[in-house]
Design an enzyme around this catalytic site. Structure first.
Site, PDB file in Angstrom:
ATOM      1  N   HIS A   9       0.833  -1.201   0.000  1.00 11.40           N
ATOM      2  CA  HIS A   9       0.000   0.000   0.000  1.00 11.40           C
ATOM      3  C   HIS A   9       0.864   1.245   0.000  1.00 11.40           C
ATOM      4  O   HIS A   9       1.969   1.253   0.549  1.00 11.40           O
ATOM      5  CB  HIS A   9      -0.959   0.019   1.191  1.00 11.40           C
ATOM      6  CG  HIS A   9      -0.289  -0.164   2.517  1.00 11.40           C
ATOM      7  ND1 HIS A   9       0.068  -1.395   3.002  1.00 11.40           N
ATOM      8  CD2 HIS A   9       0.080   0.737   3.468  1.00 11.40           C
ATOM      9  CE1 HIS A   9       0.637  -1.253   4.190  1.00 11.40           C
ATOM     10  NE2 HIS A   9       0.670   0.039   4.485  1.00 11.40           N
TER      11      HIS A   9
ATOM     12  N   HIS B 198       0.737   5.238   1.132  1.00 13.44           N
ATOM     13  CA  HIS B 198       0.059   6.290   1.889  1.00 13.44           C
ATOM     14  C   HIS B 198       0.108   7.580   1.075  1.00 13.44           C
ATOM     15  O   HIS B 198       1.158   7.941   0.534  1.00 13.44           O
ATOM     16  CB  HIS B 198       0.785   6.562   3.210  1.00 13.44           C
ATOM     17  CG  HIS B 198       0.818   5.401   4.158  1.00 13.44           C
ATOM     18  ND1 HIS B 198      -0.031   5.300   5.232  1.00 13.44           N
ATOM     19  CD2 HIS B 198       1.605   4.303   4.211  1.00 13.44           C
ATOM     20  CE1 HIS B 198       0.242   4.184   5.901  1.00 13.44           C
ATOM     21  NE2 HIS B 198       1.236   3.562   5.299  1.00 13.44           N
TER      22      HIS B 198
HETATM   23  P1  AMP Z   1       1.732   0.439   7.363  1.00 13.03           P
HETATM   24  O1  AMP Z   1       1.546  -1.040   7.133  1.00 13.03           O
HETATM   25  O2  AMP Z   1       2.550   0.676   8.601  1.00 13.03           O
HETATM   26  O3  AMP Z   1       2.266   1.168   6.181  1.00 13.03           O
HETATM   27  O4  AMP Z   1       0.351   1.118   7.670  1.00 13.03           O
HETATM   28  C1  AMP Z   1      -0.889   0.499   7.618  1.00 13.03           C
HETATM   29  C2  AMP Z   1      -1.926   1.594   7.622  1.00 13.03           C
HETATM   30  O5  AMP Z   1      -3.171   0.979   7.489  1.00 13.03           O
HETATM   31  C3  AMP Z   1      -1.959   2.452   8.890  1.00 13.03           C
HETATM   32  O6  AMP Z   1      -1.837   3.820   8.517  1.00 13.03           O
HETATM   33  C4  AMP Z   1      -3.340   2.154   9.484  1.00 13.03           C
HETATM   34  O7  AMP Z   1      -3.911   3.280  10.074  1.00 13.03           O
HETATM   35  C5  AMP Z   1      -4.109   1.690   8.279  1.00 13.03           C
HETATM   36  N1  AMP Z   1      -5.201   0.751   8.521  1.00 13.03           N
HETATM   37  C6  AMP Z   1      -5.200  -0.318   9.339  1.00 13.03           C
HETATM   38  N2  AMP Z   1      -6.374  -0.961   9.272  1.00 13.03           N
HETATM   39  C7  AMP Z   1      -7.131  -0.281   8.377  1.00 13.03           C
HETATM   40  C8  AMP Z   1      -8.457  -0.449   7.871  1.00 13.03           C
HETATM   41  N3  AMP Z   1      -9.254  -1.448   8.272  1.00 13.03           N
HETATM   42  N4  AMP Z   1      -8.918   0.447   6.967  1.00 13.03           N
HETATM   43  C9  AMP Z   1      -8.137   1.470   6.559  1.00 13.03           C
HETATM   44  N5  AMP Z   1      -6.879   1.680   6.999  1.00 13.03           N
HETATM   45  C10 AMP Z   1      -6.387   0.823   7.899  1.00 13.03           C
END
Ligand code: AMP
Length: 141
Positions: free
Chosen positions: A105, A107
């Site tokens: 993903h 951001h």
């Molecule tokens: P990272 O894997 O550290 O790059 O970040 C994962 C991101 O996913 C974080 O910013 C979380 O806030 C976000 N996140 C976790 N669960 C969900 C969800 N169910 N829907 C949307 N965003 C999510």
């Protein structure tokens, strides 16, 4: 060092399968964009390829080539929607780099001069706020 195998019980795989809800912004054959539930700034969204990969390290370059234009599209929309001074794009690979969800993903975070980012994976945002912010981004697409 090898990248561990993709596991399809991660939360974004569940969103892609429709097993859990998301505040969706944009979808095409290859990608999905939705609001981050723990935004670091208003308008923080995520862009994911539908194709499974754990992160950038094991991703198919052709998938990346289809994903980045969508990251750009959403970055432009988020900038417009929030009248942002800039847009921060972040992408983490493996826990040591801050990755917590193991489906690739990107951001997309609108930034304003002098505004400090909230912590990564901090507090959950109110659903009505997320929906209102999503509406602004959709209108700017
Ligand atoms: P990272 O894997 O550290 O790059 O970040 C994962 C991101 O996913 C974080 O910013 C979380 O806030 C976000 N996140 C976790 N669960 C969900 C969800 N169910 N829907 C949307 N965003 C999510």
């Amino acid at each position: 060092m090898t990248t561990p195998a993709y596991e399809d019980d991660n939360i974004f795989a569940k969103i892609l399968r429709g097993e859990i809800p998301a505040v969706k912004l944009y979808e095409d054959d290859d990608t999905l964009a939705f609001m981050d539930v723990m935004p670091q700034a208003p308008g923080h969204l995520l862009v994911i390829p539908k194709s499974p990969s754990r992160n950038l390290l094991d991703a198919d370059p052709e998938v990346l080539a289809r994903t980045i234009p969508v990251v750009q599209k959403l970055a432009k929309a988020a900038r417009k929607a929030f009248d942002a001074d800039g847009v921060f794009i972040a992408q983490f690979n493996e826990p040591a780099a801050g990755q917590t969800v193991f489906h690739l993903h990107f951001h997309v975070i609108p930034r304003h001069e002098g505004q400090v980012l909230k912590p990564h994976s901090g507090g959950m945002e109110d659903m009505d706020v997320l929906k209102a912010n999503a509406e602004k981004i959709r209108a700017a697409l």
